[in-house]
Enzyme design. Structure first.
Site, PDB file in Angstrom:
ATOM      1  N   TYR A  54       0.823  -1.221   0.000  1.00 45.76           N
ATOM      2  CA  TYR A  54       0.000   0.000   0.000  1.00 45.76           C
ATOM      3  C   TYR A  54       0.851   1.263   0.000  1.00 45.76           C
ATOM      4  O   TYR A  54       0.447   2.299  -0.540  1.00 45.76           O
ATOM      5  CB  TYR A  54      -0.991  -0.025   1.174  1.00 45.76           C
ATOM      6  CG  TYR A  54      -2.120  -1.006   0.916  1.00 45.76           C
ATOM      7  CD1 TYR A  54      -2.105  -2.282   1.470  1.00 45.76           C
ATOM      8  CD2 TYR A  54      -3.160  -0.682   0.050  1.00 45.76           C
ATOM      9  CE1 TYR A  54      -3.115  -3.199   1.196  1.00 45.76           C
ATOM     10  CE2 TYR A  54      -4.171  -1.589  -0.244  1.00 45.76           C
ATOM     11  CZ  TYR A  54      -4.139  -2.851   0.322  1.00 45.76           C
ATOM     12  OH  TYR A  54      -5.129  -3.756   0.031  1.00 45.76           O
ATOM     13  N   ARG A  57       1.365   1.878  -3.573  1.00 47.68           N
ATOM     14  CA  ARG A  57       0.161   2.391  -4.247  1.00 47.68           C
ATOM     15  C   ARG A  57      -0.090   3.849  -3.852  1.00 47.68           C
ATOM     16  O   ARG A  57      -0.538   4.657  -4.669  1.00 47.68           O
ATOM     17  CB  ARG A  57      -1.033   1.496  -3.917  1.00 47.68           C
ATOM     18  CG  ARG A  57      -0.843   0.098  -4.518  1.00 47.68           C
ATOM     19  CD  ARG A  57      -2.038  -0.764  -4.353  1.00 47.68           C
ATOM     20  NE  ARG A  57      -3.175  -0.199  -5.033  1.00 47.68           N
ATOM     21  CZ  ARG A  57      -4.419  -0.520  -4.701  1.00 47.68           C
ATOM     22  NH1 ARG A  57      -4.640  -1.366  -3.700  1.00 47.68           N
ATOM     23  NH2 ARG A  57      -5.430   0.004  -5.350  1.00 47.68           N
ATOM     24  N   ASN A  88     -12.578   2.690  -5.932  1.00 46.28           N
ATOM     25  CA  ASN A  88     -11.176   3.092  -5.963  1.00 46.28           C
ATOM     26  C   ASN A  88     -10.757   3.734  -4.634  1.00 46.28           C
ATOM     27  O   ASN A  88     -11.563   4.398  -3.980  1.00 46.28           O
ATOM     28  CB  ASN A  88     -10.927   4.084  -7.112  1.00 46.28           C
ATOM     29  CG  ASN A  88     -11.269   3.467  -8.464  1.00 46.28           C
ATOM     30  OD1 ASN A  88     -11.310   2.248  -8.599  1.00 46.28           O
ATOM     31  ND2 ASN A  88     -11.559   4.304  -9.449  1.00 46.28           N
ATOM     32  N   HIS A 105     -14.373   0.994  -0.763  1.00 47.79           N
ATOM     33  CA  HIS A 105     -13.226   0.155  -0.371  1.00 47.79           C
ATOM     34  C   HIS A 105     -12.136   0.938   0.343  1.00 47.79           C
ATOM     35  O   HIS A 105     -10.999   0.477   0.433  1.00 47.79           O
ATOM     36  CB  HIS A 105     -12.652  -0.565  -1.604  1.00 47.79           C
ATOM     37  CG  HIS A 105     -13.612  -1.539  -2.196  1.00 47.79           C
ATOM     38  ND1 HIS A 105     -13.498  -2.028  -3.478  1.00 47.79           N
ATOM     39  CD2 HIS A 105     -14.730  -2.106  -1.686  1.00 47.79           C
ATOM     40  CE1 HIS A 105     -14.489  -2.864  -3.725  1.00 47.79           C
ATOM     41  NE2 HIS A 105     -15.256  -2.926  -2.656  1.00 47.79           N
ATOM     42  N   GLY A 170     -15.588   1.664 -15.829  1.00 49.33           N
ATOM     43  CA  GLY A 170     -14.281   1.082 -15.526  1.00 49.33           C
ATOM     44  C   GLY A 170     -14.251   0.093 -14.389  1.00 49.33           C
ATOM     45  O   GLY A 170     -13.325   0.119 -13.569  1.00 49.33           O
ATOM     46  N   SER A 172     -14.842  -4.256 -13.609  1.00 52.43           N
ATOM     47  CA  SER A 172     -15.130  -5.582 -14.189  1.00 52.43           C
ATOM     48  C   SER A 172     -16.386  -6.186 -13.560  1.00 52.43           C
ATOM     49  O   SER A 172     -16.851  -7.246 -13.976  1.00 52.43           O
ATOM     50  CB  SER A 172     -13.935  -6.516 -13.944  1.00 52.43           C
ATOM     51  OG  SER A 172     -13.714  -6.639 -12.531  1.00 52.43           O
TER      52      SER A 172
HETATM   53  N1  APR Z   1     -11.164   3.080 -19.417  1.00 48.23           N
HETATM   54  C1  APR Z   1     -12.265   2.485 -18.885  1.00 48.23           C
HETATM   55  N2  APR Z   1     -12.260   1.223 -18.368  1.00 48.23           N
HETATM   56  C2  APR Z   1     -11.079   0.561 -18.413  1.00 48.23           C
HETATM   57  C3  APR Z   1      -9.894   1.119 -18.956  1.00 48.23           C
HETATM   58  C4  APR Z   1      -9.980   2.438 -19.465  1.00 48.23           C
HETATM   59  N3  APR Z   1      -8.907   3.046 -20.004  1.00 48.23           N
HETATM   60  N4  APR Z   1      -8.902   0.197 -18.837  1.00 48.23           N
HETATM   61  C5  APR Z   1      -9.449  -0.898 -18.246  1.00 48.23           C
HETATM   62  N5  APR Z   1     -10.760  -0.679 -18.004  1.00 48.23           N
HETATM   63  C6  APR Z   1     -11.737  -1.570 -17.395  1.00 48.23           C
HETATM   64  C7  APR Z   1     -11.478  -3.059 -17.627  1.00 48.23           C
HETATM   65  O1  APR Z   1     -12.003  -3.460 -18.880  1.00 48.23           O
HETATM   66  C8  APR Z   1     -12.234  -3.661 -16.448  1.00 48.23           C
HETATM   67  O2  APR Z   1     -13.601  -3.820 -16.752  1.00 48.23           O
HETATM   68  O3  APR Z   1     -11.663  -1.404 -16.004  1.00 48.23           O
HETATM   69  C9  APR Z   1     -12.080  -2.601 -15.364  1.00 48.23           C
HETATM   70  C10 APR Z   1     -11.029  -2.969 -14.328  1.00 48.23           C
HETATM   71  O4  APR Z   1     -11.493  -4.086 -13.623  1.00 48.23           O
HETATM   72  P1  APR Z   1     -10.701  -4.539 -12.309  1.00 48.23           P
HETATM   73  O5  APR Z   1      -9.240  -4.513 -12.594  1.00 48.23           O
HETATM   74  O6  APR Z   1     -11.354  -5.804 -11.846  1.00 48.23           O
HETATM   75  O7  APR Z   1     -10.992  -3.347 -11.280  1.00 48.23           O
HETATM   76  P2  APR Z   1     -12.284  -3.145 -10.388  1.00 48.23           P
HETATM   77  O8  APR Z   1     -13.513  -3.612 -11.110  1.00 48.23           O
HETATM   78  O9  APR Z   1     -12.254  -1.745  -9.926  1.00 48.23           O
HETATM   79  O10 APR Z   1     -11.994  -4.126  -9.136  1.00 48.23           O
HETATM   80  C11 APR Z   1     -12.936  -4.093  -8.098  1.00 48.23           C
HETATM   81  O11 APR Z   1     -11.495  -5.548  -6.835  1.00 48.23           O
HETATM   82  O12 APR Z   1      -9.413  -6.151  -6.079  1.00 48.23           O
HETATM   83  C12 APR Z   1     -10.569  -5.505  -5.728  1.00 48.23           C
HETATM   84  O13 APR Z   1     -10.743  -3.834  -4.112  1.00 48.23           O
HETATM   85  C13 APR Z   1     -10.315  -4.061  -5.416  1.00 48.23           C
HETATM   86  O14 APR Z   1     -11.797  -2.191  -5.783  1.00 48.23           O
HETATM   87  C14 APR Z   1     -11.198  -3.318  -6.404  1.00 48.23           C
HETATM   88  C15 APR Z   1     -12.225  -4.358  -6.796  1.00 48.23           C
END
Ligand code: APR
Length: 231
Positions: A54, A57, A88, A105, A170, A172
């Site tokens: 962290y 980060r 985020n 989070h 943004g 998943s």
């Molecule tokens: N613009 C928009 N979306 C994007 C871009 C971009 N330039 N680049 C990547 N993405 C999308 C990917 O396609 C994906 O759908 O952002 C998403 C990232 O997904 P993750 O990496 O799983 O991140 P997130 O969904 O925020 O994860 C949720 O998981 O590990 C835990 O606590 C952590 O808050 C986090 C949670």
């Protein structure tokens, strides 16, 4: 009376600012095992490794700037009653000027007592093993780890259930309970999702999908939302 707009964001909105996402290629979970750095068991087993993860980060967040997507979303405060629910831990929505932000989070620029979750401190430098809270317990990042409760979930769900417009940028949608918030959006709400890789979620039927990076898709959608806000 401004219409209620709820925005759920994930790591993807900060990707073009230079912050890694978690599950894209070369994402954080490709370089670290989340079991080693983002769980209470990891904290018990090797707190120094967790702090190092962290601390890095935090340095990354302090070295980047909000991008056009964060800035476009901040403009919507003038047109809608906006709440940003973010997964985020960065402060890019704040720095872009958004006013109503709920961190599901946690926040990397805060630390907290390991004993008392209410005991928070501003934190813009490394946390080390020797750093203690006012009650003498080890300081930890103010971040929600896997298997920990998500204290802001209830207020987030209540806000989502009142949305007239619901925007997802943004994420998943793979991590619950955060991902479940999309199901609180009322059936009649206008729903939009911006992501270059549209998540394959069967329930996303009456959503407008915008297959684009955030800095392209969000400003364009914000332009359209401003027009819709007037009707
Ligand atoms: N613009 C928009 N979306 C994007 C871009 C971009 N330039 N680049 C990547 N993405 C999308 C990917 O396609 C994906 O759908 O952002 C998403 C990232 O997904 P993750 O990496 O799983 O991140 P997130 O969904 O925020 O994860 C949720 O998981 O590990 C835990 O606590 C952590 O808050 C986090 C949670």
């Amino acid at each position: 009376m401004k219409k209620k707009l709820v925005i759920l964001t994930g790591a993807g909105i900060s990707a073009e600012s230079g912050l890694k996402t978690f599950r894209d290629s070369d994402g954080l979970w490709e370089n670290y095992r989340l079991e080693d750095v983002a769980t209470p068991m990891a904290w018990q087993r090797d707190p120094a490794l967790v702090l190092e993860f962290y601390n890095q980060r935090r340095k990354d967040v302090l070295n980047v700037q909000p991008n056009a997507a964060h800035i476009a979303l901040a403009e919507l405060d003038n047109y809608f009653d906006v709440t940003i629910i973010t997964q985020n831990i960065d402060d890019l929505h704040e720095r872009a000027g958004s006013k109503h932000i709920l961190h599901l989070h946690g926040e990397i620029l805060k630390s907290r007592s390991s004993l008392d979750a209410e005991l928070l401190y501003d934190c813009r430098t490394d946390i080390s093993i020797r750093d203690r809270c006012s009650r003498g317990s080890q300081l930890r990042p103010h971040v929600v780890w896997f298997h920990e409760a998500v204290p802001m979930l209830e207020p987030a769900a209540s806000i989502a259930s009142e949305a007239e417009f619901f925007l997802v940028v943004g994420t998943s949608l793979q991590v619950y309970p955060a991902a479940g918030l999309i199901h609180y959006a009322p059936y009649g709400a206008k729903k939009f999702l911006v992501d270059p890789n549209i998540p394959i979620i069967s329930e996303l039927k009456n959503w407008k999908m915008i297959e684009a990076k955030a800095t392209i898709g969000v400003p364009s959608l914000v332009h359209d939302l401003k027009v819709m806000s007037a009707h």
